[in-house]
Design a protein around this motif. Structure first.
Motif, PDB file in Angstrom:
ATOM      1  N   VAL A  57      11.765  28.792 -50.568  1.00 59.19           N
ATOM      2  CA  VAL A  57      12.914  28.477 -51.419  1.00 59.19           C
ATOM      3  C   VAL A  57      12.890  26.999 -51.800  1.00 59.19           C
ATOM      4  N   THR A  58      12.526  26.124 -50.852  1.00 62.76           N
ATOM      5  CA  THR A  58      12.408  24.698 -51.160  1.00 62.76           C
ATOM      6  C   THR A  58      11.382  24.465 -52.256  1.00 62.76           C
ATOM      7  N   ALA A  59      10.260  25.176 -52.178  1.00 61.62           N
ATOM      8  CA  ALA A  59       9.226  25.041 -53.209  1.00 61.62           C
ATOM      9  C   ALA A  59       9.744  25.487 -54.571  1.00 61.62           C
ATOM     10  N   ILE A  60      10.502  26.577 -54.615  1.00 60.80           N
ATOM     11  CA  ILE A  60      11.066  27.037 -55.884  1.00 60.80           C
ATOM     12  C   ILE A  60      12.061  26.021 -56.436  1.00 60.80           C
ATOM     13  N   ARG A  61      12.912  25.509 -55.575  1.00 61.27           N
ATOM     14  CA  ARG A  61      13.891  24.512 -56.020  1.00 61.27           C
ATOM     15  C   ARG A  61      13.191  23.268 -56.573  1.00 61.27           C
ATOM     16  N   ASN A  62      12.082  22.889 -55.938  1.00 62.56           N
ATOM     17  CA  ASN A  62      11.331  21.741 -56.460  1.00 62.56           C
ATOM     18  C   ASN A  62      10.748  22.035 -57.838  1.00 62.56           C
ATOM     19  N   LEU A  63      10.289  23.268 -58.061  1.00 65.05           N
ATOM     20  CA  LEU A  63       9.786  23.645 -59.387  1.00 65.05           C
ATOM     21  C   LEU A  63      10.885  23.602 -60.439  1.00 65.05           C
ATOM     22  N   LEU A  64      12.130  23.796 -59.991  1.00 63.81           N
ATOM     23  CA  LEU A  64      13.265  23.779 -60.912  1.00 63.81           C
ATOM     24  C   LEU A  64      13.881  22.396 -61.063  1.00 63.81           C
ATOM     25  N   GLY A  65      13.205  21.369 -60.533  1.00 68.18           N
ATOM     26  CA  GLY A  65      13.693  20.005 -60.693  1.00 68.18           C
ATOM     27  C   GLY A  65      14.174  19.340 -59.434  1.00 68.18           C
ATOM     28  N   GLY A  66      14.113  20.020 -58.304  1.00 72.82           N
ATOM     29  CA  GLY A  66      14.537  19.414 -57.041  1.00 72.82           C
ATOM     30  C   GLY A  66      13.495  18.447 -56.518  1.00 72.82           C
ATOM     31  N   ASN A  67      13.869  17.753 -55.457  1.00 77.25           N
ATOM     32  CA  ASN A  67      12.960  16.748 -54.886  1.00 77.25           C
ATOM     33  C   ASN A  67      13.074  16.760 -53.368  1.00 77.25           C
ATOM     34  N   SER A  68      12.892  17.935 -52.787  1.00 76.73           N
ATOM     35  CA  SER A  68      12.973  18.076 -51.332  1.00 76.73           C
ATOM     36  C   SER A  68      11.576  17.977 -50.731  1.00 76.73           C
ATOM     37  N   TYR A  69      11.420  17.101 -49.761  1.00 74.92           N
ATOM     38  CA  TYR A  69      10.111  16.898 -49.127  1.00 74.92           C
ATOM     39  C   TYR A  69       9.785  18.079 -48.222  1.00 74.92           C
ATOM     40  N   ILE A  70       8.591  18.642 -48.389  1.00 74.93           N
ATOM     41  CA  ILE A  70       8.097  19.719 -47.534  1.00 74.93           C
ATOM     42  C   ILE A  70       7.128  19.117 -46.530  1.00 74.93           C
ATOM     43  N   ASP A  71       7.465  19.220 -45.280  1.00 78.33           N
ATOM     44  CA  ASP A  71       6.666  18.644 -44.208  1.00 78.33           C
ATOM     45  C   ASP A  71       5.325  19.384 -44.113  1.00 78.33           C
ATOM     46  N   PRO A  72       4.186  18.685 -44.237  1.00 74.03           N
ATOM     47  CA  PRO A  72       2.891  19.370 -44.193  1.00 74.03           C
ATOM     48  C   PRO A  72       2.349  19.575 -42.786  1.00 74.03           C
ATOM     49  N   ASN A  73       3.038  19.092 -41.760  1.00 78.27           N
ATOM     50  CA  ASN A  73       2.514  19.120 -40.395  1.00 78.27           C
ATOM     51  C   ASN A  73       2.820  20.446 -39.712  1.00 78.27           C
ATOM     52  N   ALA A  74       1.859  20.917 -38.930  1.00 78.00           N
ATOM     53  CA  ALA A  74       2.073  22.153 -38.167  1.00 78.00           C
ATOM     54  C   ALA A  74       3.226  21.987 -37.190  1.00 78.00           C
ATOM     55  N   ASN A  75       3.274  20.841 -36.501  1.00 73.92           N
ATOM     56  CA  ASN A  75       4.416  20.501 -35.666  1.00 73.92           C
ATOM     57  C   ASN A  75       5.316  19.567 -36.466  1.00 73.92           C
ATOM     58  N   PRO A  76       6.518  19.991 -36.822  1.00 69.63           N
ATOM     59  CA  PRO A  76       7.362  19.205 -37.723  1.00 69.63           C
ATOM     60  C   PRO A  76       7.695  17.843 -37.141  1.00 69.63           C
ATOM     61  N   ASN A  77       7.876  16.862 -38.054  1.00 71.01           N
ATOM     62  CA  ASN A  77       8.126  15.477 -37.626  1.00 71.01           C
ATOM     63  C   ASN A  77       9.490  14.964 -38.059  1.00 71.01           C
ATOM     64  N   SER A  78      10.407  15.854 -38.434  1.00 74.44           N
ATOM     65  CA  SER A  78      11.776  15.518 -38.836  1.00 74.44           C
ATOM     66  C   SER A  78      11.871  14.902 -40.226  1.00 74.44           C
ATOM     67  N   GLN A  79      10.756  14.759 -40.940  1.00 70.05           N
ATOM     68  CA  GLN A  79      10.811  14.194 -42.285  1.00 70.05           C
ATOM     69  C   GLN A  79      11.063  15.252 -43.352  1.00 70.05           C
ATOM     70  N   GLY A  80      10.741  16.505 -43.063  1.00 66.61           N
ATOM     71  CA  GLY A  80      10.866  17.559 -44.050  1.00 66.61           C
ATOM     72  C   GLY A  80      12.296  18.020 -44.240  1.00 66.61           C
ATOM     73  N   HIS A  81      12.580  18.471 -45.461  1.00 69.53           N
ATOM     74  CA  HIS A  81      13.873  19.070 -45.772  1.00 69.53           C
ATOM     75  C   HIS A  81      13.731  20.558 -46.027  1.00 69.53           C
ATOM     76  N   ASN A  82      12.644  21.129 -45.561  1.00 69.17           N
ATOM     77  CA  ASN A  82      12.391  22.558 -45.719  1.00 69.17           C
ATOM     78  C   ASN A  82      12.727  23.339 -44.456  1.00 69.17           C
ATOM     79  N   TYR A  83      13.352  22.691 -43.483  1.00 72.21           N
ATOM     80  CA  TYR A  83      13.716  23.379 -42.246  1.00 72.21           C
ATOM     81  C   TYR A  83      15.003  22.780 -41.684  1.00 72.21           C
ATOM     82  N   PHE A  84      15.615  23.545 -40.801  1.00 73.38           N
ATOM     83  CA  PHE A  84      16.787  23.078 -40.070  1.00 73.38           C
ATOM     84  C   PHE A  84      16.309  22.187 -38.925  1.00 73.38           C
ATOM     85  N   ASP A  85      16.881  20.997 -38.837  1.00 72.49           N
ATOM     86  CA  ASP A  85      16.490  20.062 -37.781  1.00 72.49           C
ATOM     87  C   ASP A  85      17.743  19.406 -37.212  1.00 72.49           C
TER      88      ASP A  85
END
Length: 850
Positions: A472-500
Motif C-alpha cells: 500500500v505504501t508503494a501504491i501511495r508513493n506512485l500516487l504522489g506520496g513520499n513515504s520511505y520504504i525501509d530496504p533492510n531485512a531487519n527494520p531500522n525504524s526509518q521506514g514508514h511502511n510498517y508499524f513501529d
C-alpha cells in the motif's frame, strides 16, 4: 492464547557430593541437611537473617535444591505448582507475569513495574530469564507472599521470588547430571567447586538444554518451538578474615532457537452481517467492513479452534482491500484444529542473552553489627520474530504485485498477504546498589536498616510488519506520496511502511528502609518497619509513522517525566505459645502497606490521563505455623485480606495500549503441610483459596463494544472501532446498496480522525468522513462494562498440590527415591471484563519420578 505443553518424559543419571564447610554453624548444618532432603527444616533469609522457616512470621514457601529436583520444578514457570495462590503467564515485552494472590503484572506499558519481584541472591532484577533458563546449582528458592518493601531493595505489591544460588565452599566437590527425553530433548548440568588456598574458593556451574520443536509449521514443513540454550555461572569467594566475606558472581544466559511459546491465534471468524435492521447487505465489501474479525466465542469451542480472522478487519488486510491488492477476506480456508500445527510463511526466531554481575560484601564491624553491600549489574537483550497469521488466497495482479507476487524487504517474497509479523527488539540495562546495617544484640531490641538505589535504562522497539502495508505504501508513493520504504531485512525504524513503537525509558529509584525488632517477652515479638521510596521516570514518546510521508521520526517528540514518592511500612506481632498438642507453634498477625509507582500513557489517548496512578494495597494477614508429632509433621495456615487502590490494568486504544486504575478487594486462605510418618516416607500438601472482586467503575471493552445490545452495531475503522445505532447504519446500507455511496465509507464512520502520529486527534462526530457527504451518523466508543464484582485477571480461585515420596537406601551411599505429585489449578479469566472468550479452563498436572 498460550497452550500448555506436554511435560517432557526424561530419565537422568547423576552423582552428587554434599559437603559442609569446616567450622560451620548449626544453621549451616541444618541448611545442608535440608538441601540433602533430610527432615530438617529449611533455613531461609526472608527477613535478611538465617532462620528456620517455621520461625518466620511471614507467608513463605521455600524449596531446597533437592526439592526442585524431586518435585520436577525445572524452571520459573513450574513454581506455580509448588506455591499456593500463585499463577504464571507470559506478559508483554518478552517478560513474565507471576501473580500471587491475584496481584501481578496486567499492564502493557514500558514504564510499568511488576507486581511480584524477582530477586537473585537478594538483588532485584527488573528483567530476568527466570522462566526461560533451567534451575541449576541452586541452594533454595524463597517465595514470599504479600507486599514487600521494608526488607527488600525494590517494592513489590504481590510478593518476591528470591533465587539463592550455591556459594563456594572450602572443599573440592563436583556434580554432573544428564537427561534424555522425547522430542530429542537433551539436558546437561554440572558443577565443580575448587578451593584456591585459604582465602579464595571458586565454584563454576552450568546448564544446557536442546530439543526439537513441539509444533509444526505446515507452510515451511519445519518443526518450530524448539529450544537451544545454555547458562553458566562462576562465583568467587574471598574470605581474608573471620569477620569479612565477599562473593563475586557472573551469570550468563544465551538462547538462539525457534521458540514460539506455544502460542496460536484462535478465532471464530466473523464474516459480517447479512442484514442490518432488516436491510439486506448486498455487497460483500459492506459485510467485510462491518466485521469484527472474530466473533465472541470461547477459545475452547470447535469454531475458534479451526477458524481464521476475517482479514479485512485487520489493518494490513483492510488497507490491502481498499487499494485493490486483494479481493475481500483472504483467509478463506480453515486452520488445523491441532493446536500444534500452525500455518506461517516464516519460522519464528528467538534470541535472548543476559549477563548478571554481582558483588556481595559482608563485614562484621563488631560481633553484633554486620554491614552488607550488594552491587548488581544486568544487561539483557532479546530479539524475537514471529508471524501470527498468514493468508490462504493470493494477491491480485496489480502494478505493485505483478503476477500476484510481492517482495517485501522485511517479510520476503510471497504470493500471500502477510497480516501480522512481529519483530521485537528489547534492551535493558540495570545497575543497583544496596547497603545494609544489621544488629544482633543480646538485648530485647535489634534493627535492620538499609538504603537502595537503582538505575534502569530500557527501550522496547516493537515492529508489526505486513507485506500488505508495504505494498500500500508503494501504491501511495506512485500516487504522489513520499513515504520511505525501509530496504533492510531487519527494520531500522526509518521506514514508514510498517508499524513501529519505539519506547526508550529511564528509571532512577531511591529508597531508605528498615525494621526494628522488640522482644517484648520470652514468647512475644513486635516488628515495625518503614520505607520511603522515590521513583523518577523519564519516557520519550516517539510517534507512530506508518503511511506518513518522510523518513524516520520527526524532530518534535513528546518528553514525559514524573516523580513518585511514598512512605509505606509494616507492623507484625508474633507469639510462640507453649501448647500441649504441638511441639512448636507460632501465631502472628500483620499489617503491611504495599506500593508500586505509576507510569505514562500515550499522550494522544484522550480517554485516560497522561500519567496513570500508583498502586496501593493495605494487607491484613493472620497465620500460624505448627510442628507436630515429635517433629514429624508441620501445619501452616494463613488468612489474608487486601484492600487494593489503583490496581493497574491495560486497555486497548486503537494502535495504542493505555493503562487505567481500578480498586479491588482480595481475600483468601492458604494451607501448607508436611508429614513424615517414617524416615523413608514423606507427604506434602499445599492449597490456596482466592476471592478477588473489582470495586466500582466501568470501562469500554474494545473487543466487545456492543455488550449484547441489539440496537447497536459495530463499525470498523482502519485503526480502531466504534458503535452506532442499527437504524442509522441501516439507512447507510440502503445508500450503499443503491450505489449512491461506496462501501468503503464505513471505514471512516468512526469519529477518529488520523493525527500525524497515526493515533487519534478527535472524538468529534462531525470529523468523520461521512460528514463531507452530508450524512450524520452518531457514534460512540461502545457500551461501558460495569466492572463491579468482576474477578481480577490471572487469579484462579483454587490451587492445590499433593505429593508423596519414598526413599530406599540401597547401600554404599546409594539411594532410590520414588515420588508422585498432583497439581490442580481452577479456571480463571485473562481480562478484567471476565468474558467467556477469555476464560481459561482449569487444568491438572501429574508428575511421577524415580
Amino acid at each position: 492464547m498460550t497452550m500448555k505443553s506436554t511435560v517432557l518424559q526424561t530419565a537422568a543419571l547423576s552423582f552428587f557430593a554434599l559437603t559442609v564447610p569446616q567450622g560451620a554453624s548449626a544453621q549451616d548444618v541444618a541448611a545442608a541437611q535440608a538441601e540433602a532432603g533430610g527432615d530438617g527444616e529449611i533455613v531461609v533469609t526472608a527477613q535478611r537473617r538465617s532462620e528456620l522457616i517455621n520461625n518466620v512470621p511471614l507467608a513463605i514457601t521455600a524449596l531446597s535444591g533437592s526439592d526442585l529436583k524431586t518435585r520436577q520444578v525445572s524452571d520459573g514457570s513450574d513454581l506455580e505448582r509448588a506455591v499456593p495462590n500463585m499463577s504464571f503467564t507470559r506478559a508483554a515485552f518478552g517478560s513474565t507475569n507471576y501473580s500471587i494472590r491475584g496481584v501481578g503484572y496486567q499492564v502493557v506499558s514500558t514504564t510499568a513495574d511488576t507486581g511480584v519481584g524477582v530477586d537473585e541472591n537478594n538483588a532485584p532484577l527488573a528483567v530476568n530469564r527466570l522462566a526461560d533458563a533451567e534451575f541449576f546449582d541452586v541452594q533454595r528458592i524463597e517465595v514470599l507472599r504479600g507486599p514487600q518493601g521494608t526488607l527488600y531493595g525494590r517494592n513489590a505489591t504481590g510478593g518476591v521470588i528470591d533465587v539463592i544460588t550455591n556459594k563456594p565452599v572450602d572443599k573440592f566437590e563436583a556434580s554432573l547430571s544428564g537427561g534424555y527425553g522425547n522430542y530429542d530433548s537433551r539436558k546437561l548440568q554440572g558443577m565443580i567447586n575448587v578451593p584456591l588456598g585459604p582465602v579464595f574458593s571458586l565454584r563454576v556451574a552450568g546448564s544446557a538444554l536442546k530439543r526439537d520443536g513441539f509444533q509444526q509449521n505446515s507452510v515451511t514443513g519445519n518443526d518450530i518451538d524448539a529450544r537451544n540454550l545454555y547458562s553458566t555461572r562462576a562465583t568467587l569467594a574471598f574470605t581474608p578474615s573471620s569477620n569479612f566475606h565477599a562473593f563475586a558472581m557472573w551469570e550468563h544466559f544465551n538462547e538462539d532457537d525457534s521458540r514460539f511459546g506455544g502460542q496460536k491465534f484462535l478465532c471464530s471468524k466473523d464474516v459480517g452481517p447479512s442484514s442490518v435492521g432488516g436491510v439486506t447487505v448486498n455487497t460483500l465489501a459492506a459485510r467485510n467492513f462491518l466485521s469484527r474479525g472474530c466473533l465472541k466465542d470461547s477459545i475452547h469451542s470447535q469454531s475458534s479452534q479451526t477458524g481464521n480472522v476475517n482479514s479485512v478487519a485487520t489493518l494490513g488486510g483492510s488497507l490491502s482491500y481498499l487499494y485493490g491488492l486483494v479481493s475481500g477476506d483472504v483467509n478463506g480456508g480453515s486452520q488445523s484444529g491441532d493446536q500444534r500445527t500452525l500455518s506461517q510463511n516464516i519460522d519464528p526466531t528467538y534470541k535472548a542473552r543476559n549477563d548478571l554481575f554481582q558483588l556481595n560484601l559482608q563485614w562484621d564491624v563488631t560481633p553484633n553489627l554486620q554491614l552488607t553491600s550488594l552491587t548488581a549489574y544486568s544487561n539483557d537483550r532479546l530479539d524475537t520474530r514471529a508471524e501470527f497469521q498468514s493468508a490462504t488466497i493470493p494477491f491480485n495482479n496489480t502494478v505493485v504485485t505483478p503476477g500476484g507476487v510481492f517482495t517485501d524487504p522485511q517479510t520476503g517474497t510471497s504470493r500471500f498477504l502477510n497480516l501480522d509479523t512481529d519483530y521485537d527488539v528489547y534492551r535493558t540495562k540495570q545497575w543497583s546498589q544496596e547497603i545494609r546495617l544489621q544488629s544482633s544484640f543480646s538485648g530485647p531490641v535489634n534493627f535492620n536498616l538499609g538504603a537502595f538505589y537503582m538505575h534502569l535504562n530500557r527501550f522496547n522497539n516493537i515492529f508489526i510488519l505486513s507485506n500488505g502495508e508495504t505494498a500500500v505504501t508503494a501504491i501511495r508513493n506512485l500516487l504522489g506520496g513520499n513515504s520511505y520504504i525501509d530496504p533492510n531485512a531487519n527494520p531500522n525504524s526509518q521506514g514508514h511502511n510498517y508499524f513501529d513503537a519505539y519506547n526508550p525509558y529511564t528509571l532512577n529509584s531511591r529508597a531508605a528502609f528498615g525494621e526494628i525488632y522488640w522482644q517484648a517477652s520470652d514468647t512475644v515479638r513486635v516488628t515495625a518497619g518503614l520505607r520511603y521510596t522515590s521513583d523518577h521516570k523519564d519516557y520519550t514518546n516517539y510517534p507512530i509513522t506508518i503511511l506518513t510521508d518522510g523518513k524516520g521520526f520527526p524532530d518534535t517528540l513528546v518528553e514525559q517525566r514524573a516523580n513518585f514518592g511514598e512512605l509505606t511500612g509494616r507492623a507484625n506481632v508474633d507469639w510462640r505459645p507453649m501448647l500441649s498438642f504441638t511441639d512448636k507453634t507460632l501465631v502472628y498477625a500483620s499489617f503491611s502497606r504495599g506500593y508500586k509507582a505509576g507510569g505514562f500513557n500515550p499522550p494522544n489517548v484522550v480517554e485516560v490521563p497522561p500519567i496513570y496512578a500508583p498502586e496501593f494495597v493495605n494487607s491484613f494477614e493472620i497465620g500460624t505455623k505448627n510442628t507436630l508429632f515429635d517433629d514429624h509433621a508441620t501445619l501452616n495456615l494463613t488468612a489474608f485480606h487486601y484492600d487494593y487502590k489503583g490496581y493497574q490494568i491495560s486497555q486497548g486504544q486503537g494502535l495504542n495500549e493505555a493503562t487505567a486504575n481500578v480498586d479491588a478487594k482480595i481475600y483468601g486462605v492458604e494451607v501448607e503441610t508436611t508429614w513424615s510418618p517414617t524416615d523413608r516416607l514423606r507427604f506434602n500438601a499445599q492449597a490456596g483459596y482466592l476471592h478477588s472482586s473489582i470495586g466500582a467503575g466501568s470501562s469500554v471493552d474494545t473487543y466487545d463494544r456492543l455488550q449484547g445490545d441489539p440496537s447497536l452495531i459495530y463499525l470498523k475503522s482502519l485503526t480502531s472501532g466504534c458503535v452506532a445505532a442499527v437504524a442509522d447504519v441501516a439507512k447507510l446500507i440502503t445508500l450503499i446498496n443503491a450505489g449512491k455511496v461506496a462501501a468503503n465509507v464505513l471505514t471512516g464512520a468512526c469519529p477518529t480522525e488520523a493525527a500525524p502520529n497515526g493515533a487519534y486527534a478527535s472524538r468529534d462526530p462531525s470529523k468523520n468522513s461521512l460528514a463531507a457527504l452530508g450524512i450524520v451518523l452518531p457514534t460512540s466508543t461502545g457500551d461501558p462494562v460495569n466492572l463491579k464484582g468482576k474477578r481480577l485477571p490471572n487469579a484462579p480461585s483454587f490451587t492445590a498440590t499433593l505429593g508423596a515420596q519414598y526413599a530406599l537406601d540401597l547401600g554404599h551411599d546409594w539411594q532410590a527415591v520414588a515420588r508422585g505429585d498432583v497439581y490442580h489449578q481452577s479456571s480463571f479469566y485473562t481480562d478484567i471484563y471476565n468474558n467467556e472468550d477469555n476464560r481459561l479452563n482449569g487444568w491438572n498436572t501429574v508428575n511421577l519420578s524415580v
